[in-house]
Design a protein around this motif. Structure first.
Motif, mmCIF file in Angstrom:
data_model
loop_
_atom_site.group_PDB
_atom_site.id
_atom_site.type_symbol
_atom_site.label_atom_id
_atom_site.label_comp_id
_atom_site.label_asym_id
_atom_site.label_seq_id
_atom_site.Cartn_x
_atom_site.Cartn_y
_atom_site.Cartn_z
ATOM 1 N N HIS A 175 -5.472 -3.948 -9.467
ATOM 2 C CA HIS A 175 -4.690 -4.651 -10.483
ATOM 3 C C HIS A 175 -3.239 -4.723 -10.032
ATOM 4 C CE1 HIS A 175 -2.159 -4.697 -14.159
ATOM 5 N NE2 HIS A 175 -3.001 -5.661 -14.471
ATOM 6 N N SER A 176 -2.633 -5.892 -10.136
ATOM 7 C CA SER A 176 -1.231 -6.099 -9.789
ATOM 8 C C SER A 176 -1.002 -5.696 -8.335
ATOM 9 C CB SER A 176 -0.336 -5.341 -10.769
ATOM 10 O OG SER A 176 1.011 -5.733 -10.598
ATOM 11 N N LEU A 177 -0.094 -4.759 -8.062
ATOM 12 C CA LEU A 177 0.150 -4.344 -6.681
ATOM 13 C C LEU A 177 -1.119 -3.752 -6.065
ATOM 14 C CD1 LEU A 177 1.973 -3.938 -4.244
ATOM 15 C CD2 LEU A 177 2.737 -1.784 -5.268
ATOM 16 N N GLY A 178 -1.918 -3.059 -6.866
ATOM 17 C CA GLY A 178 -3.189 -2.526 -6.378
ATOM 18 C C GLY A 178 -4.119 -3.634 -5.914
ATOM 19 N N GLY A 179 -4.039 -4.792 -6.568
ATOM 20 C CA GLY A 179 -4.824 -5.948 -6.142
ATOM 21 C C GLY A 179 -4.368 -6.468 -4.792
ATOM 22 N N LYS A 180 -3.065 -6.440 -4.573
ATOM 23 C CA LYS A 180 -2.543 -6.866 -3.273
ATOM 24 C C LYS A 180 -2.957 -5.886 -2.185
ATOM 25 C CE LYS A 180 1.307 -9.406 -5.220
ATOM 26 N NZ LYS A 180 2.739 -9.651 -5.205
ATOM 27 N N ILE A 181 -2.899 -4.603 -2.507
ATOM 28 C CA ILE A 181 -3.312 -3.586 -1.540
ATOM 29 C C ILE A 181 -4.800 -3.709 -1.246
ATOM 30 C CG2 ILE A 181 -3.618 -1.097 -1.202
ATOM 31 C CD1 ILE A 181 -0.931 -0.814 -2.795
ATOM 32 N N ALA A 182 -5.615 -3.885 -2.284
ATOM 33 C CA ALA A 182 -7.051 -4.043 -2.086
ATOM 34 C C ALA A 182 -7.348 -5.298 -1.263
ATOM 35 C CB ALA A 182 -7.766 -4.101 -3.438
ATOM 36 N N SER A 183 -6.608 -6.370 -1.513
ATOM 37 C CA SER A 183 -6.788 -7.601 -0.734
ATOM 38 C C SER A 183 -6.433 -7.380 0.731
ATOM 39 C CB SER A 183 -5.916 -8.722 -1.302
ATOM 40 O OG SER A 183 -6.313 -9.055 -2.605
#
Length: 77
Positions: free
Chosen positions: A18-26
């Motif tokens: 989610h949010s920055l975590g989504g960018k990291i996961a991506s």
């Protein structure tokens, strides 16, 4: 995240960010596709994330900075 997966013996995982975590996961899914079964990304800016894009290096620099945090010295939030 990869270091945690390695330390826990996790070869592949389903990632949710989610949010920055989504960018990291991506970024993780792009960098280590062989380690990701599936990816769910929630509430991030709808921009492209590939190594050819300038924005990729911004995400990559955040991941590198987070990797350098001395987590062994942190005992609480």
């Amino acid at each position: 995240v990869i270091a945690l997966m390695d330390s826990e013996g996790i070869q592949r995982a389903e990632l949710i960010g989610h949010s920055l975590g989504g960018k990291i996961a991506s970024a993780l899914a792009l960098s280590y596709p062989e380690r990701v079964n599936s990816l769910a990304v929630l509430d991030i800016a709808p921009v492209s994330y590939t190594p050819e894009d300038a924005s990729w290096w911004q995400v990559d620099s955040v991941i590198e900075a987070m990797a350098k945090l001395p987590l062994h010295l942190i005992s609480s939030r």
